[in-house]
Structure formats: structure tokens, C-alpha cells
Design an enzyme around this catalytic site. Structure first.
Site, PDB file in Angstrom:
ATOM      1  N   LYS A  22       0.870  -1.230   0.092  1.00  0.00           N
ATOM      2  CA  LYS A  22       0.101   0.027   0.256  1.00  0.00           C
ATOM      3  C   LYS A  22       0.817   1.300   0.095  1.00  0.00           C
ATOM      4  O   LYS A  22       0.766   2.223  -0.782  1.00  0.00           O
ATOM      5  CB  LYS A  22      -0.903  -0.127   1.204  1.00  0.00           C
ATOM      6  CG  LYS A  22      -1.413   1.483   1.443  1.00  0.00           C
ATOM      7  CD  LYS A  22      -2.518   1.380   2.688  1.00  0.00           C
ATOM      8  CE  LYS A  22      -1.559   1.985   3.757  1.00  0.00           C
ATOM      9  NZ  LYS A  22      -1.530   3.284   4.018  1.00  0.00           N
ATOM     10  N   ASN A  23       1.913   1.244   1.112  1.00  0.00           N
ATOM     11  CA  ASN A  23       2.646   2.461   0.934  1.00  0.00           C
ATOM     12  C   ASN A  23       3.491   2.734  -0.217  1.00  0.00           C
ATOM     13  O   ASN A  23       4.129   3.799  -0.224  1.00  0.00           O
ATOM     14  CB  ASN A  23       3.243   2.622   2.401  1.00  0.00           C
ATOM     15  CG  ASN A  23       2.184   2.677   3.502  1.00  0.00           C
ATOM     16  OD1 ASN A  23       1.084   3.265   3.278  1.00  0.00           O
ATOM     17  ND2 ASN A  23       2.649   2.460   4.734  1.00  0.00           N
ATOM     18  N   CYS A 117      -4.776   7.940   9.214  1.00  0.00           N
ATOM     19  CA  CYS A 117      -5.297   7.478  10.450  1.00  0.00           C
ATOM     20  C   CYS A 117      -4.844   8.546  11.546  1.00  0.00           C
ATOM     21  O   CYS A 117      -3.881   9.219  11.639  1.00  0.00           O
ATOM     22  CB  CYS A 117      -4.514   6.160  10.946  1.00  0.00           C
ATOM     23  SG  CYS A 117      -4.859   4.924   9.724  1.00  0.00           S
ATOM     24  N   ARG A 122       0.477  14.616  13.319  1.00  0.00           N
ATOM     25  CA  ARG A 122       1.033  14.413  11.760  1.00  0.00           C
ATOM     26  C   ARG A 122       1.407  15.541  11.180  1.00  0.00           C
ATOM     27  O   ARG A 122       0.457  15.884  10.133  1.00  0.00           O
ATOM     28  CB  ARG A 122      -0.176  13.417  11.174  1.00  0.00           C
ATOM     29  CG  ARG A 122      -0.336  12.177  12.102  1.00  0.00           C
ATOM     30  CD  ARG A 122      -0.990  10.857  11.212  1.00  0.00           C
ATOM     31  NE  ARG A 122      -0.076  10.236  10.394  1.00  0.00           N
ATOM     32  CZ  ARG A 122      -0.468   9.410   9.717  1.00  0.00           C
ATOM     33  NH1 ARG A 122      -1.819   8.958   9.580  1.00  0.00           N
ATOM     34  NH2 ARG A 122       0.371   8.740   8.711  1.00  0.00           N
ATOM     35  N   ASP A 307       3.869   0.353  12.207  1.00  0.00           N
ATOM     36  CA  ASP A 307       2.564  -0.210  11.569  1.00  0.00           C
ATOM     37  C   ASP A 307       2.482  -1.808  11.974  1.00  0.00           C
ATOM     38  O   ASP A 307       1.535  -2.199  11.517  1.00  0.00           O
ATOM     39  CB  ASP A 307       2.702  -0.066  10.162  1.00  0.00           C
ATOM     40  CG  ASP A 307       2.693   1.423   9.576  1.00  0.00           C
ATOM     41  OD1 ASP A 307       3.119   1.676   8.388  1.00  0.00           O
ATOM     42  OD2 ASP A 307       2.186   2.180  10.381  1.00  0.00           O
ATOM     43  N   ARG A 399      -9.040  -0.120   3.752  1.00  0.00           N
ATOM     44  CA  ARG A 399      -8.124   1.195   3.193  1.00  0.00           C
ATOM     45  C   ARG A 399      -6.786   0.354   2.936  1.00  0.00           C
ATOM     46  O   ARG A 399      -6.235   0.831   1.884  1.00  0.00           O
ATOM     47  CB  ARG A 399      -7.938   2.030   4.109  1.00  0.00           C
ATOM     48  CG  ARG A 399      -9.054   3.206   4.186  1.00  0.00           C
ATOM     49  CD  ARG A 399      -8.649   4.461   5.026  1.00  0.00           C
ATOM     50  NE  ARG A 399      -7.258   4.870   4.516  1.00  0.00           N
ATOM     51  CZ  ARG A 399      -6.411   5.369   5.025  1.00  0.00           C
ATOM     52  NH1 ARG A 399      -6.692   5.587   6.478  1.00  0.00           N
ATOM     53  NH2 ARG A 399      -5.181   5.833   4.744  1.00  0.00           N
TER      54      ARG A 399
END
Ligand code: EPZ
Length: 432
Positions: A22-23, A117, A122, A307, A399
Site C-alpha cells: 500500500k505505502n 489515521c 501528523r 505499523d 483501506r
């Protein structure tokens, strides 16, 4: 009312194929904006964040064509806007990469503050620092973020903290800037290297990705091509923990074992068996194994990934003795502990440290996913629990994990996607 219904107690057994990262995907998709030509992206994970990004690119007038579920052709030649739709970009953190990509393409961007999230402030101060070093003016005074540059030129960027997002944004903006950019104190995650490999495959000149110093010689001539995204380190780690927490025996296929080294090392320390193939990893637990307690700190790569912090905390909650988990990246990433405590976990959170006293097993409960990785972790807890659990707010999980409950079903988990109260009754009878 989508939720997952889980009946715990089954050991996961069999094989599971890990999807694309995903990232890496949310960095490589905006990078296509720098290319005037067709980019064929393979091993793209079929997840909500990817679908959302493809909608954002289409809304900017890119030509997007699905070849199959995990392969897409993207041609940004005709992209003519640097103002992506806020209602789309506010839904994820990865949309912040549009700033670097649009700056690199148009020397301009106007974006809404990114979503993502909620486990801390952030900030994006390091992203802005990078853009200013390359000659851009940044204005955040109107509740949106505007960037513009006469002409983007290379410079020396020294990050104050190790930040994946700002490293990626600096790479995207510097790729087409005039001259040489050096990024110091860069993040080294696998997806940083994957982005550099993608851009170099399209004609860029990026050296040192994966180390703390990245050197970029700007070029305007990026061409189309084909690129395969790396397997997802965090999805793989999640399934490794699922195998361990249910005391099963699972082979993960389509992985890069080197990316999983720290996760394997901590699981072995806890008493789990691991064996590595060229692109696979087997995780199994002997029947008489009592998990040992371990301590760890969530760190930037190659340290233990933040994560993976919720997932391994779930496993340690079932291990003998007291474990200490320290979260050094985000200031508020233990929100899920309240839900886990309702399942019988014995965990005390003090600041950015969790003190875990292992229990023999969890009990099923109705819980909610507070964010993407914690949502996956709570499903792991439900699979190791006694009785039924329901997990709400699974939109977070969707997601970042492709076919999460289907892959777990394939390994023998008793888990069903529930859309109505009728489903709930039907599947409770079916699972029994
Ligand atoms: C990326 O988030 C990932 N998201 C996160 O994964 C991951 O947890 C995180 O990197 C760390 O690995 C994506 O790749 C889309 P950071 P990001 O910038 O870029 C501070 C998931 O579940 N910081 O590396 O937002 C920040 O506060 C998600 O897939 C600044 O101070 O993380 C944090 O303490 C969750 N100023 C630390 O750096 C800045 O300008 C690391 O954040 C930027 C960051």
C-alpha cells in the site's frame, strides 16, 4: 452497517499470497504525474486507498485503464490541473504526495490538508521545509496548502526527524528540479526504495535510496514504462502474527524476507518458528510452546515498524510474563488498547509505553477498529479469542488490506463479512 463476525479458536493453516505494498502504491501513483507517457503498474493492491488515488488522477484528467484487478495503465500526459479535489484527498494521508508530484510537474499545487489515521498531530513542517529548500513558496494561511516556484532548483535538505512522507515528497519534487538535490537523514523504508526504482525505471537519476542520504540529479525527460510494486511488508507481518497468535502453521508467498527480518527476529525471540524461502516465509508454533515475553521499540526502518505495533501487542498479550512496548514514532498509537482490554487483555499504557501482562486467552467482544493497523490487530485478537466477536468500522481495514477476511477464511479462520442484522443471525448459525 458493514462489520466482521469472527468466531475464535481456529488455528490458521495453509498458504496465503501477499499483495502489493500500500505505502509503495500511494507514492508511485502520484509519481506517474511526473511522466508524460503510459505507466503500467503491476502488483497494485486492490484496496480503497489505491482506488481513491486512481479517482484523484482521473479527476486531474489522467487516462486510467484497468488491465486486471492488480494492473493499471496510467497516462498523465494530458493532466492539466494542479488542484486535486479536496473531498477525495482529505480521505487519506498518501494524498500529501500530490504536493511533491504536482510541484515537480507544474511548479505549482493547491491541495487540502491530507487525512489519514488519527494517532497524533501528523504535521507537515518537514515537507514544507523540503519544498522551500528547492525554491518553492508555500502558503498555508487559507486552510489549504498552496505551493509555487519560479523554477524548482536542487538543494541540500537535512530532515530534523526521520519522516517517510517528507522523504517521498522531497524525492518527487527534486526528480525534475534543475540541478542536484541531496536529502540527508532520509527515511529508509522499502517503499522509499521502491519509489526510487520506479522513477529511475522511467528515466530519473536517484541514488542512495534505502540509506540515510539520497542524491537526485533532476531531469525533465521522464518516459513511460512498466513497473511491478514490491510485496507489502506490513500485510506480510500482519499474517505472520496471525499465524503465531492462533498457534497455526502458515506459508506466506510473494514476500521479500529481507523486509521482514526484524519481525521474524522478534517472533523467534518470543518462541515462534520461522523458516525463509526465496520469496516466502513459513510461520508455525509448536503445540507445547509458551510464548516468551519480549520488549521492543517501534522505530524507523530497519527497526520494528510502527505499523506492526498493534499486531504484535495483541500477540504479546497472550504471552507468559510482562512485555514492554514503546512507540517512538507517533504520540497516540495505543487507542486500540481500550478495545483489547474489553477482550480480557491486561495492558497498562503510560505515555508512549504499554506494559503488557500476558493472559491465557482473550474473550470475544463487540469491538471497533480505531484505525487501519489497529483494526487488523483487533481481528487477530478476535481469531485468538474464545467465542464470537464483531469488529465494526472495518472501512479502515479495507483501506490497506486486499481481501483481508477472504484471505483469513482461506487459512481456516471462522470470519464473515456482515452487512445486515439478518446476515449476523445467518452466519452465527452457520459458524455455530
Ligand atoms: C507513513 O506515514 C505511513 N503512511 C504510515 O503508515 C507509517 O506509520 C509512517 O510513515 C511511519 O512509517 C504512508 O506511507 C501513507 P512520517 P507518515 O512522516 O509519512 C513526524 C499505515 O498504516 N513528522 O514517517 O505520515 C511525525 O509526527 C500508515 O500504512 C514531523 O514531525 O509518517 C511522526 O512522529 C499509518 N514533521 C514521524 O515524523 C513532518 O513534516 C514519522 O512520520 C512529517 C512527520
Amino acid at each position: 452497517m458493514e462489520k466482521l463476525l469472527v468466531k475464535g479458536g481456529n488455528k490458521l493453516r495453509g498458504e496465503v499470497t501477499i499483495s502489493g505494498a500500500k505505502n509503495a502504491a500511494v507514492a508511485i501513483l502520484p509519481a506517474c504525474l511526473l511522466v508524460k507517457g503510459n505507466c503500467r503498474i503491476e502488483n497494485l493492491p486492490d484496496i480503497k486507498d489505491v482506488k481513491l488515488f486512481l479517482r484523484i488522477l482521473e479527476q486531474l484528467n489522467a487516462d486510467v485503464k484497468y488491465i486486471d484487478k492488480n494492473t493499471v495503465d496510467i497516462d498523465c500526459t494530458n493532466v492539466d490541473s494542479y488542484r486535486p479535489l479536496g473531498e477525495l484527498t482529505r480521505k487519506m494521508r498518501g494524498s500529501s504526495y500530490l504536493m511533491g508530484a504536482l510541484l515537480g510537474r507544474f511548479s505549482n499545487f493547491i491541495v487540502d490538508p491530507p487525512g489519514g489515521c488519527d494517532f497524533g498531530t501528523r504535521p507537515i513542517d518537514q515537507h514544507i521545509k523540503a519544498f522551500k529548500t528547492l525554491g518553492a513558496d508555500i502558503d498555508t494561511s487559507k486552510g489549504i496548502i498552496e505551493g509555487s516556484a519560479e523554477n524548482l532548483s536542487g538543494g541540500n535538505i537535512f530532515f530534523d526527524v526521520i519522516t517517510v512522507g517528507a522523504t517521498i515528497n522531497a524525492m518527487l519534487a527534486a526528480t525534475t528540479a534543475n540541478g542536484v538535490t541531496v536529502i540527508e537523514n532520509a527515511a529508509k523504508e522499502p517503499h522509499i526504495v521502491d519509489l526510487a526504482n520506479f522513477l529511475n525505471n522511467m528515466g530519473a537519476n536517484i541514488r542512495g535510496a534505502g540509506t540515510d542520504t539520497i542524491k537526485i540529479k533532476g531531469t525533465k525527460d521522464l518516459h513511460g514504462g512498466t513497473y511491478t510494486i514490491i510485496p507489502d511488508q506490513i500485510e506480510a507481518g500482519t499474517f505472520m502474527i496471525a499465524a503465531a497468535a492462533t498457534r497455526g502453521d502458515v506459508v506466506l508467498k510473494n514476500v521479500i524476507p529481507r523486509h521482514l527480518e526484524i519481525i521474524s527476529a522478534k517472533l523467534i525471540e518470543a518462541g515462534v518458528n520461522i523458516s525463509e524461502g526465496e520469496d516466502s516465509v513459513r510461520v508455525w508454533v509448536n503445540d507445547d510452546t509458551k510464548f516468551k515475553h519480549i520488549n521492543f521499540i517501534a522505530m524507523p526502518y530497519p527497526g520494528f515498524p510502527t505499523d506492526m505495533q498493534p499486531q504484535i501487542t495483541v500477540a504479546l498479550g497472550l504471552s507468559k510474563g510482562t512485555s514492554i512496548v514503546t512507540e517512538s514514532i507517533f504520540e497516540n498509537r495505543f487507542k486500540y488498547v481500550d478495545e483489547l482490554t474489553r477482550m480480557g487483555a491486561n495492558i497498562k499504557v503510560e505515555g508512549n509505553t504499554a506494559i503488557i501482562d500476558g493472559v491465557s486467552r482473550y474473550t470475544g467482544a463487540n469491538i471497533s477498529a480505531p484505525d487501519l493497523r489497529a483494526g487488523a490487530a483487533l481481528v487477530l485478537a478476535a481469531m485468538s479469542a474464545e467465542g464470537f466477536s464483531t469488529v465494526d468500522d472495518i472501512r479502515y481495514i479495507e483501506r490497506g488490506y486486499e481481501d483481508f477476511h477472504l484471505k483469513l477464511q482461506g487459512l481456516g479462520a471462522q470470519i464473515e463479512l456482515i452487512e445486515t442484522e439478518r446476515d449476523l443471525r445467518k452466519f452465527k448459525l452457520k459458524i455455530g
